[in-house]
Scaffold this active site. Structure first.
Site, PDB file in Angstrom:
ATOM      1  N   HIS A  83       0.858  -1.179   0.000  1.00  0.00           N
ATOM      2  CA  HIS A  83       0.000   0.000   0.000  1.00  0.00           C
ATOM      3  C   HIS A  83       0.897   1.233   0.000  1.00  0.00           C
ATOM      4  CE1 HIS A  83      -2.893   2.954   1.600  1.00  0.00           C
ATOM      5  NE2 HIS A  83      -3.857   2.099   1.303  1.00  0.00           N
TER       6      HIS A  83
ATOM      7  N   ASP B 134       2.574  -4.423   8.177  1.00  0.00           N
ATOM      8  CA  ASP B 134       1.330  -3.681   7.940  1.00  0.00           C
ATOM      9  C   ASP B 134       0.180  -4.665   8.129  1.00  0.00           C
ATOM     10  OD1 ASP B 134      -0.912  -2.427   6.972  1.00  0.00           O
ATOM     11  OD2 ASP B 134      -0.068  -1.913   5.017  1.00  0.00           O
TER      12      ASP B 134
ATOM     13  N   GLN C 164      -5.019  -5.293   6.856  1.00  0.00           N
ATOM     14  CA  GLN C 164      -5.953  -6.256   6.273  1.00  0.00           C
ATOM     15  C   GLN C 164      -5.928  -7.604   6.985  1.00  0.00           C
ATOM     16  OE1 GLN C 164      -8.121  -5.360   4.077  1.00  0.00           O
ATOM     17  NE2 GLN C 164      -7.279  -3.370   3.545  1.00  0.00           N
TER      18      GLN C 164
ATOM     19  N   LYS D   4     -10.961  -0.119  10.010  1.00  0.00           N
ATOM     20  CA  LYS D   4     -11.128  -1.373   9.272  1.00  0.00           C
ATOM     21  C   LYS D   4     -11.539  -2.524  10.190  1.00  0.00           C
ATOM     22  CE  LYS D   4      -8.102  -0.606   5.269  1.00  0.00           C
ATOM     23  NZ  LYS D   4      -7.835   0.822   5.375  1.00  0.00           N
TER      24      LYS D   4
ATOM     25  N   CYS E 217      -4.758   2.258  -3.800  1.00  0.00           N
ATOM     26  CA  CYS E 217      -3.509   2.741  -3.208  1.00  0.00           C
ATOM     27  C   CYS E 217      -2.362   1.746  -3.406  1.00  0.00           C
ATOM     28  CB  CYS E 217      -3.681   3.061  -1.720  1.00  0.00           C
ATOM     29  SG  CYS E 217      -4.796   4.437  -1.403  1.00  0.00           S
TER      30      CYS E 217
END
Length: 420
Positions: A128, A205, A208, A231, A374
């Site tokens: 991202h 990261d 997700q 999220k 992104c």
């Protein structure tokens, strides 16, 4: 009769999300843009309202009742987040506005202090922008070199190439846990173990992954992990950085001002202990408290149960998508039980622009994403200008997937008449 997880999970939780009862263009909303942001349960909405109605005050600064109440709620939420990702201490959880700010914190604080000319930072082509642009900026300032892990034939993390990139020059490996475009789940534990053999730090990261599966930062053994509250059923404007205690202690402050200081003199200042050293100014108090409520909500369901249900939805989604010959689907196929990848699918449909496809689906009440998500470098790597993306969460159902597939086929038929 087999009782599917759908009848034991989604049916139970959907009433907790008022927006899922909304209509769009006269149709019941089918929300399949969860990789961009999740919807919010009543428990989170009520926590936001309750804070402002009963506890609104600044934290840490006052001795009056409201301030104490706000501070307790704010720090209590931090304890919940620490437990949620199995941090060793609440001091290892730093509140940020979002995951982007958390990565920037590490990039400017640790990166600016530790990277030198010739040092190497390993990223991937699937990152991202939030896990790419900060390192580009820091590399330009320090002279560090960025290197990139590419994809296998199944469009997954190329571990063999990764091994070839590691060297004594490697100072940092920063990698997404699960790609928001490809849906592949990267082997972060193995990535971290190998990086540490070369003395490199590791940032994950988790935007997700944290909302969709059980995360144990001590098991992964990463040095940092970032996530966004919005999220994971929380409000916008709140995220967090996990960092190992010794690593965070070694890093200089990211922002200066109130809250992050111990003593201030005209010519110098001393800094507060962790995690407050990195939380300058009045924080997003209500949002942090509501993040704690979101963690409570997810924990009450059970992250393993959420993951299992999403696997079932993923298997069903791909079974339907794979029957549409016009589609090119990116990322690996799921295993037969739906595991092995995230519950999302990014795809293209011949000459049909994803924005046009999304517009037609919106008229049917179906919300999907269209664009580069992104991940512009990844789309260039894939040879796709943009993609359409349907992404699921635990409150979605098979019936919603059916509605999406029907609308998608109708859209394809519509555009077939235009493009011939």
């Amino acid at each position: 009769m087999i009782i599917t997880p759908e009848k034991t999970l989604a049916a139970k939780v959907r009433q907790d999300f008022p927006i899922l009862q909304e209509t769009v263009n006269g149709k019941t909303l089918v929300y399949l843009d969860n990789a961009a942001t999740s919807q919010k349960p009543v428990a989170v909405l009520e926590e936001l309202r309750s804070y402002y109605e009963h506890s609104n005050a600044n934290v840490h600064r006052g001795v009056h009742t409201l301030s104490s109440r706000a501070t307790d709620a704010y720090e209590g939420a931090r304890e919940k987040v620490a437990k949620f990702v199995n941090a060793a201490s609440t001091k290892e959880i730093v509140y940020t506005r979002n995951a982007s700010e958390a990565i920037n914190l590490v990039a400017y604080s640790w990166g600016g202090s530790n990277l030198q000319r010739g040092d190497e930072v390993i990223l991937t082509v699937m990152e991202h922008h939030s896990n790419l642009v900060p390192w580009q900026i820091v590399a330009a300032r320090t002279g560090a070199v960025l290197k990139f892990v590419e994809l296998t034939e199944t469009q997954e993390f190329d571990f063999e190439q990764y091994k070839s990139l590691l060297s004594e020059k490697t100072k940092l490996v920063s990698v997404v846990h699960s790609s928001n475009t490809l849906g592949c789940i990267n082997p972060v534990k193995e990535i971290a173990a190998l990086a540490h053999e070369f003395g490199a730090k590791v940032l994950i990261d988790g935007c997700q992954s944290v909302p969709h599966m059980a995360i144990d930062v001590q098991d992964i053994d990463c040095d940092w992990l970032v996530a966004s509250g919005h999220k994971m059923c929380a409000a916008t404007g709140i995220g967090f950085l996990y960092g190992k205690l010794d690593v965070l202690r070694s890093m200089p402050p990211f922002l200066g001002g109130g809250e992050m200081i111990a003593d201030v003199f005209l010519d110098h200042s001393t800094y507060a202990d962790l995690p407050h050293k990195f939380e300058a100014g009045t924080p997003a108090i209500a949002e942090a408290v509501a993040l704690g409520a979101a963690v409570d909500y997810l924990s009450a369901i059970g992250m393993d149960k959420i993951a299992d249900y999403e696997h079932e939805l993923t298997a069903y989604l791909f079974a339907q998508l794979n029957q549409i010959p016009e589609l090119t689907i990116y990322g690996p196929q799921p295993k037969p039980d739906g595991s092995g990848r995230s519950a999302l699918a990014a795809f293209t449909c011949g000459a049909v622009h994803p924005h046009d496809l999304s517009t037609i689906l919106d008229q049917a009440g179906v919300a999907i994403r269209a664009g580069h998500h992104c991940t512009q470098p990844l789309h260039r790597y894939l040879g796709a200008q943009s993609t359409a993306r349907a992404s699921l969460y635990f409150y979605n159902t098979r019936e919603e997937i059916d509605t999406f597939i029907t609308a998608l086929k109708e859209a394809i038929d519509f555009f077939s008449g235009i493009f011939g």
